[in-house]
Design an enzyme around this catalytic site. Sequence first.
Site, PDB file in Angstrom:
ATOM      1  N   SER A  63      -5.621   2.691  13.727  1.00  0.00           N
ATOM      2  CA  SER A  63      -6.323   3.151  14.844  1.00  0.00           C
ATOM      3  C   SER A  63      -7.789   3.656  14.542  1.00  0.00           C
ATOM      4  CB  SER A  63      -5.564   4.500  15.475  1.00  0.00           C
ATOM      5  OG  SER A  63      -6.181   5.039  16.627  1.00  0.00           O
ATOM      6  N   HIS A  64      -8.034   4.877  14.597  1.00  0.00           N
ATOM      7  CA  HIS A  64      -9.600   5.487  14.178  1.00  0.00           C
ATOM      8  C   HIS A  64      -9.803   5.633  12.724  1.00  0.00           C
ATOM      9  CE1 HIS A  64      -6.688   8.399  15.135  1.00  0.00           C
ATOM     10  NE2 HIS A  64      -7.352   9.155  13.991  1.00  0.00           N
ATOM     11  N   ASP A  96     -12.294   3.430  20.170  1.00  0.00           N
ATOM     12  CA  ASP A  96     -11.879   3.614  18.762  1.00  0.00           C
ATOM     13  C   ASP A  96     -11.547   2.413  18.153  1.00  0.00           C
ATOM     14  OD1 ASP A  96      -9.378   3.454  19.932  1.00  0.00           O
ATOM     15  OD2 ASP A  96      -8.287   4.518  18.373  1.00  0.00           O
ATOM     16  N   ASP A 154      -9.020   0.718  17.342  1.00  0.00           N
ATOM     17  CA  ASP A 154      -8.066  -0.348  18.237  1.00  0.00           C
ATOM     18  C   ASP A 154      -8.119  -0.452  19.725  1.00  0.00           C
ATOM     19  OD1 ASP A 154      -6.650   1.778  18.183  1.00  0.00           O
ATOM     20  OD2 ASP A 154      -4.745   1.280  18.382  1.00  0.00           O
ATOM     21  N   ASP A 182      -7.685   1.977  22.086  1.00  0.00           N
ATOM     22  CA  ASP A 182      -7.108   2.760  22.885  1.00  0.00           C
ATOM     23  C   ASP A 182      -7.466   4.092  23.337  1.00  0.00           C
ATOM     24  OD1 ASP A 182      -6.474   3.800  20.594  1.00  0.00           O
ATOM     25  OD2 ASP A 182      -4.156   3.507  20.498  1.00  0.00           O
ATOM     26  N   ARG A 183      -8.501   4.810  22.466  1.00  0.00           N
ATOM     27  CA  ARG A 183      -8.900   5.900  22.905  1.00  0.00           C
ATOM     28  C   ARG A 183     -10.511   5.732  23.726  1.00  0.00           C
ATOM     29  NH1 ARG A 183      -8.167  10.149  17.741  1.00  0.00           N
ATOM     30  NH2 ARG A 183      -5.761   9.657  17.645  1.00  0.00           N
ATOM     31  N   GLU A 239      -3.426  12.396  26.276  1.00  0.00           N
ATOM     32  CA  GLU A 239      -3.300  13.186  25.308  1.00  0.00           C
ATOM     33  C   GLU A 239      -4.675  13.939  24.956  1.00  0.00           C
ATOM     34  OE1 GLU A 239      -0.376  12.082  22.186  1.00  0.00           O
ATOM     35  OE2 GLU A 239      -1.203  10.402  22.301  1.00  0.00           O
ATOM     36  N   LYS A 250      -2.051   3.630  25.504  1.00  0.00           N
ATOM     37  CA  LYS A 250      -3.356   4.416  26.074  1.00  0.00           C
ATOM     38  C   LYS A 250      -4.212   3.382  26.019  1.00  0.00           C
ATOM     39  CE  LYS A 250      -4.010   6.532  21.622  1.00  0.00           C
ATOM     40  NZ  LYS A 250      -3.040   7.570  21.038  1.00  0.00           N
TER      41      LYS A 250
HETATM   42  C1  G1P Z   1      -2.806  11.613  16.466  1.00  0.00           C
HETATM   43  C2  G1P Z   1      -2.831  12.266  18.103  1.00  0.00           C
HETATM   44  C3  G1P Z   1      -2.025  11.722  18.890  1.00  0.00           C
HETATM   45  C4  G1P Z   1      -2.014  10.440  18.941  1.00  0.00           C
HETATM   46  C5  G1P Z   1      -1.881   9.577  17.554  1.00  0.00           C
HETATM   47  C6  G1P Z   1      -2.060   8.232  17.696  1.00  0.00           C
HETATM   48  O1  G1P Z   1      -1.627  12.078  16.109  1.00  0.00           O
HETATM   49  O2  G1P Z   1      -2.854  13.933  17.584  1.00  0.00           O
HETATM   50  O3  G1P Z   1      -2.187  12.258  20.055  1.00  0.00           O
HETATM   51  O4  G1P Z   1      -1.096   9.663  19.877  1.00  0.00           O
HETATM   52  O5  G1P Z   1      -2.808  10.301  16.644  1.00  0.00           O
HETATM   53  O6  G1P Z   1      -3.343   7.757  18.068  1.00  0.00           O
HETATM   54  P1  G1P Z   1      -1.207  13.040  14.922  1.00  0.00           P
HETATM   55  O7  G1P Z   1      -1.928  12.568  13.782  1.00  0.00           O
HETATM   56  O8  G1P Z   1      -1.740  14.461  15.617  1.00  0.00           O
HETATM   57  O9  G1P Z   1       0.308  13.051  14.674  1.00  0.00           O
HETATM   58 ZN    ZN Z   2      -6.502   4.067  18.403  1.00  0.00          ZN
END
Ligand code: G1P
Ligand code: ZN
Length: 540
Positions: free
Chosen positions: A111-112, A275, A277, A279-280, A361, A374
């Site tokens: 992800s990010h 972000d 990948d 999705d954000r 979220e 997402k």
């Molecule tokens: C975090 C975010 C959550 C999201 C996840 C993946 O997870 O809080 O909302 O779904 O990244 O992008 P966390 O590190 O809080 O478990």
């Molecule tokens: Zn992501």
Amino acid sequence: MNPRVVSFEPFPDQRPGTSGLRKATRVFQQPHYLAAFVQAIFIARPPTAPLVVGGDGRYYNAEALQIIIRIAAANGCPRLVVGRDGVLSTPAASNLIRSRQALGGIILSASHNPAGPEGDFGVKFNGPNGAPSAEDVTEAIFEVSRTLRSYTILDAHPVDLSVTGTQRLGSTEIEVVDPAADYADLMERLFDFDRIRELLRAPGFSMAFDAMHAVTGPYAVELFERRLGAPGVVMRGAVLPDFGGGHPDPDPTHAAELMARMNGLHPPQFGAASDGDGDRHMIVGPRFVVSPSDSLAVLAANAEHIPGYRGRLSGVARSMPTSRALDVVAEHLGVPCYETPTGWKFFGSLLDAGRITLCGEESAGAGSDHVREKDGLWAVLYWLNIMAARGQSVEAVVRDHWARFGRHGYARLDYEGLDTERAAALMDGLRGRLASFPTGVLVGRRVESADDFAYVDPVSGARSERQGVRLLLADGGRIVFRLSGTGTSGATLRVYLEQYSRAPQAADRSAHDLVAELEGVAAHAAMFESFGLSRPSHRV
Ligand code: G1P
Ligand code: ZN
């Protein structure tokens, strides 16, 4: 080209977290580590039908894909659908799984989190509905991985993923697809592209989209520049293996270049980012940032303006720590609002059952039943469609929303790099004191109720315990504590602060100002001092 059996010592640490197996890149690069996890997936879920594979383009993406392809071929997978150059955004992968009726997909992404040899890497397994696997599946994969001592891999040259078309590897067909085409078609079906095109062409209107050198670059070019006819709006659009050395999380801190433009002398009317990948999302107007929880509530409140959602909102859902701004909209619309644990996987069954249409979220993720992840660019297009239909700026849309529904001031404080055991002790301490909170007053605030959030999936009946401690205050405030499930070293404590107000003056105060008092209440409730916690490492 023969299948070869490779032996290794079992890896005890392959339990997937909030969002798949996420580790330091170096961990994944150890001999056999990735291959072992992929083999565990294929034992838990034999690849008897097509699979979609692709990733966010980060460092090790290309090598990892070649390993996955050869193991899938050796395990009898009939067909693989792969994004060109191994690239697929998370929502586009979810869409392909669904449209190709695949058995599921393997998405490579952290992800990010920063990428590179010193950064992070991740592997996520999604099911046939396109959603991240539910806990029973990830637990089954983990159970297999704990004792697994060998994998089967095809000895073969690397497959050329640079051109679209179909080729063969052993008895497996490999179809390389344009990563953006199907996804962009889907977006055209959901949104009013003609109207958005007009908005983008209107005199005086301009936008900037920051792809952060991550996966959304090619998607954003296809959507905004080609299909919507707005050349030059994509910033940092080239996908780089190290994401340009940045941290591709779409928040004001990490999207500094975009923020400088939005706060500058001649800002674009609309700014957005996604972000690593894809999705954000983040939505910004000139000198005005939309909080993710507000963004979700605005999307729901404006569904009537969007062709793909008009008259078909069956219900909505948010993760527990996300602000309750969505609940107020749901009540107004007369649709149910579900509260789920953190992580997109909990929305899947509600979406599949048709109980909800939109969900999101606080961590800048929103989406709908169009895929089972997402979706950052979807949210950006949704916002453009709202602005085009209402003829309003970003700020005007949000201020109207607050005037109608009240404002949920919101902030998240992250305490990173904590010792895992001490962080667990802090949470246990809070749990042990739950019953005592509602009987007294915390730094002048009365606690109405306190609990450790547990969730029973209304469709599957699956129960998830210990999902975060919540303190509900009598005056509309709320404090939530939970430990992150996506970290790759030590523990991260997240503290979520929320204050609801219907007073018109609330619109003119900063979010941090609105929740400032709650910070002291949280510190007191969780006994931060005795755990040596003072300042958060990150505020969102
Ligand atoms: C975090 C975010 C959550 C999201 C996840 C993946 O997870 O809080 O909302 O779904 O990244 O992008 P966390 O590190 O809080 O478990
Ligand atoms: Zn992501």
